[in-house]
Design an enzyme around this catalytic site. Sequence first.
Site, short mmCIF file in Angstrom:
data_model
loop_
_atom_site.label_atom_id
_atom_site.label_comp_id
_atom_site.label_asym_id
_atom_site.label_seq_id
_atom_site.Cartn_x
_atom_site.Cartn_y
_atom_site.Cartn_z
CE LYS B 92 21.44 31.32 -43.86
NZ LYS B 92 21.91 30.18 -44.28
CD GLU B 114 18.39 24.95 -39.36
OE1 GLU B 114 17.68 24.37 -39.57
OE2 GLU B 114 18.88 25.70 -40.06
CB SER B 377 25.44 36.20 -48.38
OG SER B 377 26.31 36.65 -47.19
#
Lengths: 238, 390
Positions: B92, B114, B377
Amino acid sequence: MPYLMGGYPDPDASRACCAAAADSGADLIELGVPFSDPLADGPVIHAAAGEALAGGVTPDDVLSVCESVAAQVPVVLMVYANVVLQAGLSAYVQRAAAAGAAGMIVPDLPHDESGELREACDAQDVALVPLVAPNTAGCRLDAIGEDARGFVYAVSLTGTTGERSTLPPELATMVERVRAATTLPVAVGFGISTSEHASAVADLADGVIVGSRVVRAAGEGGSAAVGELVSELARALD
Amino acid sequence: MSSPGPGAARERDFGPYGGRFVPETLVGPLDELEQAWLDARVDPDFNAELSLLLADYAGRPTPLYMAPRLSEVTGGTVYLKREDLLHTGAHKINNAIGQALLAKRMGKGRVIAETGAGQHGVATATACALLGLECLVYMGSEDMRRQRPNVERMQLLGAEVTAVETGARTLKEAVSAAIRDWVASVATTHYVIGSAVGPAPYPALVRDLQRVIGDEAREQIQAAEGRLPDRVIACVGGGSNAIGAFVGFVHDADVGLIGVEAAGDGLDSGRHSAPLTTNACGVLHGALSAVLQDEYGQVLDAHSVSAGLDYPGSGPEHAWLRDEGRVTYEAVTDDDAVAAFRRLARLEGIIPALEPSHALAWLFAHPGEGIDILILSGRGDKDLAEVLSR
């Protein structure tokens, strides 16, 4: 022009609220179709949609509310894009027309995405009413004005639906800009909640849309409260 | 299919998917954002600043690790792309730093985001602390309860966390709340969306910022093996790590691409997060894509043991890659994902996040004899309580 949430607080009460609004001087009713993720709506209308959905209200229930009042006063459906897409554009518009709807507003279908639906609406003589915002650029405003049907819905502010204490100061300029882009009537909505607001907006525009305040009345006091509020607003516009 | 190099024209649609299904108020700002990104991504100064931060601050390039004991189990050669080793523990941060830099370039001093599990919120709060931007994160109150440590991390980093109390009080409502904020604040605020979803230009913007995963992996595998992999496997919620990985290989016809969704309690249970696998199609949060919904077009709540996959939609480019037959999408249940989580910990001494554990579970069920790259990830620290409670 009051906005009411279709099927809220429940389908029967919703019919009664629409009838009360029509009897109390509404020139047009904007009837919301509840959607799970209403991006253009503030807390009051969002909550009303959620409550209607929790009670099992379907898009067909809303059309039946529309049918019950359409003979008395023109009804414009406020419906989010996914509800229309899931039903099929032509199929949805046909059903709306059969229920007597005079028009449709799709708040999350901007001009660039709206061509196909406009064709479907034109075929059924249902007006696809566009929204314009204070930050809609000039050339874009002209294109929207050109393709508009019924009237142009001018969103008074940059934000979601909901009651505000004052009107935006640049509203008059905005309405003038919209007028220059269309020959159709211009109605103003979002943030208008009092008779004073309504009367001030009526000096600028052809139509005044009151949403969250009316939905709140429907939730708090049902059709009696809606009738009283719409009468008061209508008097302010005389 | 699209994997444009820098300078390519705007991309709003992916086949029939994508678009901008948003209130009129956002159309102008989305145009502005699109133009800002088209300019920024070919600006050498912007790219130099981004590359430097990704390297020295976030920890890129991440290793492409040949996992010997995992390979022994599958019978092939499995490489793990170690996004779990990045600062804040997941891919991210690639997107958050890029978008925060873009916000600064656009002169927007306030950033909103968000978050579901909190990984994207933490990454955005981190990037905002780094760049001196005001940060507000919307998070469903149910997620705040489940992911308390990440709420505290965001607050430590100087972000304000606002509880969202509507609907199921999870990620879908948090995205809606962020979009509503943005409709009202767009003149001063940039919305850092956390996945390759949302109205154009977001799906392309997020993909561009995540393609570093695929581009790096492609170079690394060629250096290590002298050839391309047979398969690239990644988990898909909104699908940002997957699209970032796939885009590096999408034009290599011999490389199989597999996206793994969350089947939750099972695809037949109705409690899952697998819109791509189940061929759902609708509009959610500004884009036409694969969306879980009922017969009336009401968007359904998703379910997955993994909060990062617990979202009823997926990115429009994935829907298009599916229809084109370029990527295969399958789904893995909660139970299988949790088993794979535990298995990798013992096999390789790596505790994966529950999201890529779905990709691992798929790999265990579909072992290959060739070379596989699996995108790890994120790391699993955040998921310990969930896994240990089962």
